[in-house]
Design an enzyme around this catalytic site. Structure first.
Site, PDB file in Angstrom:
ATOM      1  N   ASN A 155       2.440  -5.314  -0.350  1.00 22.69           N
ATOM      2  CA  ASN A 155       2.529  -4.150  -1.253  1.00 22.69           C
ATOM      3  C   ASN A 155       3.927  -3.899  -1.811  1.00 22.69           C
ATOM      4  O   ASN A 155       4.072  -3.471  -2.945  1.00 22.69           O
ATOM      5  CB  ASN A 155       1.952  -2.893  -0.586  1.00 22.69           C
ATOM      6  CG  ASN A 155       2.641  -2.543   0.705  1.00 22.69           C
ATOM      7  OD1 ASN A 155       3.031  -3.416   1.470  1.00 22.69           O
ATOM      8  ND2 ASN A 155       2.815  -1.275   0.965  1.00 22.69           N
ATOM      9  N   GLU A 254       5.005  -1.914  12.240  1.00 25.79           N
ATOM     10  CA  GLU A 254       4.835  -0.864  11.229  1.00 25.79           C
ATOM     11  C   GLU A 254       3.448  -1.075  10.628  1.00 25.79           C
ATOM     12  O   GLU A 254       3.213  -2.045   9.906  1.00 25.79           O
ATOM     13  CB  GLU A 254       5.942  -0.973  10.174  1.00 25.79           C
ATOM     14  CG  GLU A 254       7.305  -0.656  10.771  1.00 25.79           C
ATOM     15  CD  GLU A 254       8.457  -0.656   9.771  1.00 25.79           C
ATOM     16  OE1 GLU A 254       8.263  -1.116   8.636  1.00 25.79           O
ATOM     17  OE2 GLU A 254       9.536  -0.206  10.144  1.00 25.79           O
ATOM     18  N   CYS A 288       2.141   2.281   2.137  1.00 26.80           N
ATOM     19  CA  CYS A 288       1.708   2.677   3.487  1.00 26.80           C
ATOM     20  C   CYS A 288       1.852   4.180   3.691  1.00 26.80           C
ATOM     21  O   CYS A 288       1.106   4.778   4.446  1.00 26.80           O
ATOM     22  CB  CYS A 288       2.505   1.913   4.529  1.00 26.80           C
ATOM     23  SG  CYS A 288       4.274   2.143   4.338  1.00 26.80           S
ATOM     24  N   GLU A 467      12.570   1.662  12.918  1.00 30.24           N
ATOM     25  CA  GLU A 467      13.613   0.875  12.273  1.00 30.24           C
ATOM     26  C   GLU A 467      14.347   1.787  11.294  1.00 30.24           C
ATOM     27  O   GLU A 467      13.797   2.777  10.817  1.00 30.24           O
ATOM     28  CB  GLU A 467      13.010  -0.365  11.599  1.00 30.24           C
ATOM     29  CG  GLU A 467      12.353  -1.290  12.632  1.00 30.24           C
ATOM     30  CD  GLU A 467      11.968  -2.669  12.108  1.00 30.24           C
ATOM     31  OE1 GLU A 467      12.327  -3.006  10.972  1.00 30.24           O
ATOM     32  OE2 GLU A 467      11.306  -3.412  12.843  1.00 30.24           O
TER      33      GLU A 467
END
Ligand code: NAD
Length: 486
Positions: A155, A254, A288, A467
């Site tokens: 993405n 993630e 996301c 992160e």
């Protein structure tokens, strides 16, 4: 026509098996190029090169020298901005205004933030008396973890890859990157940049291919990989965590989300509409952090639904470089089929379709592209599939609510916990909700506003680890304690 190879030990190489696959443009399904699918021999060679490079000149550089080299990577990406832009747009079909303002500049900035961070990161030190009357001082040293496998989604291909590659290299590791099979171009092109700035051979490697029974699975199972960092679906994250268990390799995950926006009657209405429009439809909903559940307080529910519908009507689909284009296609035919399947499911489960719900009417030359309409639903129960499952398309369901307690319960009743955005002018309420909603990232009267020094990641089934800034050091380095007696 592009010939997209693997980048191993500083060279572009074809594969032993000769296996290739076609990469098509999602805008019109035209052929962009051929991708060489890495098999076990290529993955083995990439990991061996990365392992050897740890002991070579790369491992001997000072932090400042290493960071100077990575700062040169930023300059070279910016010098070749247009090459990266064209490559990213060809792979994804996203509008140029998005790729030129988000994907490529953030892709470059991700190196700079971590060279700044690592140069300024300190460790702890303690002194104590020993039983025999002497003194001991302990201090921490951060050492690279080793060979890092980086597995990426499609993405935001360059941005999400460098978000991991930047800190991994700044911390002195070497990397093997496996881009998404749908977006191999920018990670592969970055190999040219690494050679241009003189990064030692084997420090940065790219293996192209799929996940299961392909480059992704071969890489994560490789015993000489010392850590695996992954962005993608929760189901894939589960497989990757299992792969990491063999050999006790740490994973940073993630994962997916089903993010909610909460809109209270006292919000700045225009700001809320503008922000929720972006969070639902930007990048054709393939973010996301994007919103797929909108909860609106009852007094402004009808007004909000009407205003969001008006915005959706202006989302003109089209070619990436057409200045009128507001929304691009989805990334692939496979993803288009998944999203349209969800649109059908919403209808079957009784949704009121406020806008969209199908494929837009496109001109003949674009009919073969992966288009879907921006879509808004209302009227579904909280148990409906499109309210519980991640869709990853330009769509949302809007639900009315009355009280804070009611909306908190609905928002938290989901297995994901990535992000949320809260729209209210009551700061006390905003802060209460920020505490109560189970997510890794919470925006108040905003969305996708990032300070790269802050932690990024999801809770619940949206991920493990954080992160960003100093938090990335937890994964990309090992903290060693040294005790000196004197
Ligand atoms: P995906 O999980 O299908 O694929 C991601 C990568 O994993 C690809 O490179 C794929 O080839 C590889 N892969 C697949 N199976 C594998 C296996 N068994 N072993 C090793 N590698 C494997 O995800 P996607 O469809 O590319 O991306 C969309 C998903 O990513 C959505 O769920 C989205 O929410 C998530 N995402 C999360 C974040 C975040 O920061 N939390 C950011 C972007 C995207």
């Amino acid at each position: 026509m592009k010939d997209i190879k693997n980048f191993i030990n500083g060279e572009y190489v074809t594969n032993v098996s000769g296996k290739t696959y076609e990469k098509r443009n999602p805008v019109d399904n035209s052929l962009i190029g051929t991708v060489h699918e890495a098999g076990k021999p290529e993955v083995d060679a990439a990991v061996a090169a990365a392992k050897a490079a740890l002991k070579g000149p790369w491992g001997k550089l000072s932090v400042v020298e290493r960071c100077a080299m990575l700062d040169a990577v930023v300059d070279e990406i910016n010098r070749r901005f247009d090459d990266f832009l064209q490559a990213e747009i060809a792979d994804t079909g996203k509008p140029v205004h998005l790729a030129s303002h988000v994907d490529i500049p953030r892709g470059a900035a991700n190196f700079k933030i971590f060279t700044d961070t690592i140069k300024n990161a300190s460790t702890e030190s303690f002194e104590m008396r020993t039983p025999d009357g002497k003194t001991a001082r302990s201090y921490g040293v951060r050492v690279p973890r080793g060979v890092i496998a980086i597995i990426c989604p499609w993405n935001l291909p360059l941005l999400l890859m460098t978000w991991k590659c930047g800190p991994a290299l700044a911390c002195g590791n070497t990397v093997v990157v496996k881009p998404s099979e749908d977006t191999p171009s920018t990670a592969t092109l970055l190999g040219e940049v690494m050679n241009k700035v003189g990064l030692p051979k084997g420090v940065y490697n790219v293996v192209n291919g799929y996940g299961v029974d392909s480059a992704g699975a071969f890489l994560t199972a490789h015993p000489d990989v010392n850590g695996i960092t992954f962005t993608g679906e929760t189901r894939t994250g589960t497989a990757i965590m299992k792969a990491g268990a063999d050999g006790i390799r740490p994973v940073s995950l993630e994962l997916g989300g089903k993010n909610a926006a909460l809109v209270f009657a006292d919000c700045d209405f225009d700001n809320a509409i503008a922000t929720v429009t972006r969070s639902c439809f930007e990048n054709a909903g393939q973010v996301c952090l994007g919103t797929e559940r909108v909860y609106v307080q009852r007094p402004i529910f009808d007004k909000f639904v009407a205003a969001l519908k008006e915005k959706a009507e202006t989302m003109k689909p089209g070619r990436p470089f057409d200045p009128d284009t507001k929304i691009g296609p989805l990334v692939s035919k496979k993803h288009q089929a998944k999203v349209l399947g969800m649109y059908a499911k919403a209808k079957e489960e009784g949704a009121n379709i406020v806008f969209g719900g199908g494929i837009p009417d496109m001109p003949a030359e674009l009919k073969d592209g992966c288009w879907v309409q921006p879509t808004i639903w209302t009227g579904l129960p909280e148990t409906a599939t499109v309210i519980t499952e991640e869709i990853f398309g330009p769509c949302c369901h809007i639900q009315p609510f009355d009280t804070e307690e009611e909306v908190i319960a609905m928002v938290n009743n989901n297995r994901y916990g990535l992000a949320t955005s809260i729209h209210t002018q009551d700061i006390g309420r905003a802060m209460r909700l920020a505490n109560a909603i189970e997510v890794g990232l919470c925006w108040i009267n905003s969305w996708f506003l990032r300070d790269l020094r802050t932690p990024f990641g999801g809770s619940k089934q949206s991920g493990i680890g954080r992160e960003g800034g100093l938090h990335s050091l937890e994964f990309y380095t090992e903290l060693r304690n040294v005790m000196v007696k004197y």
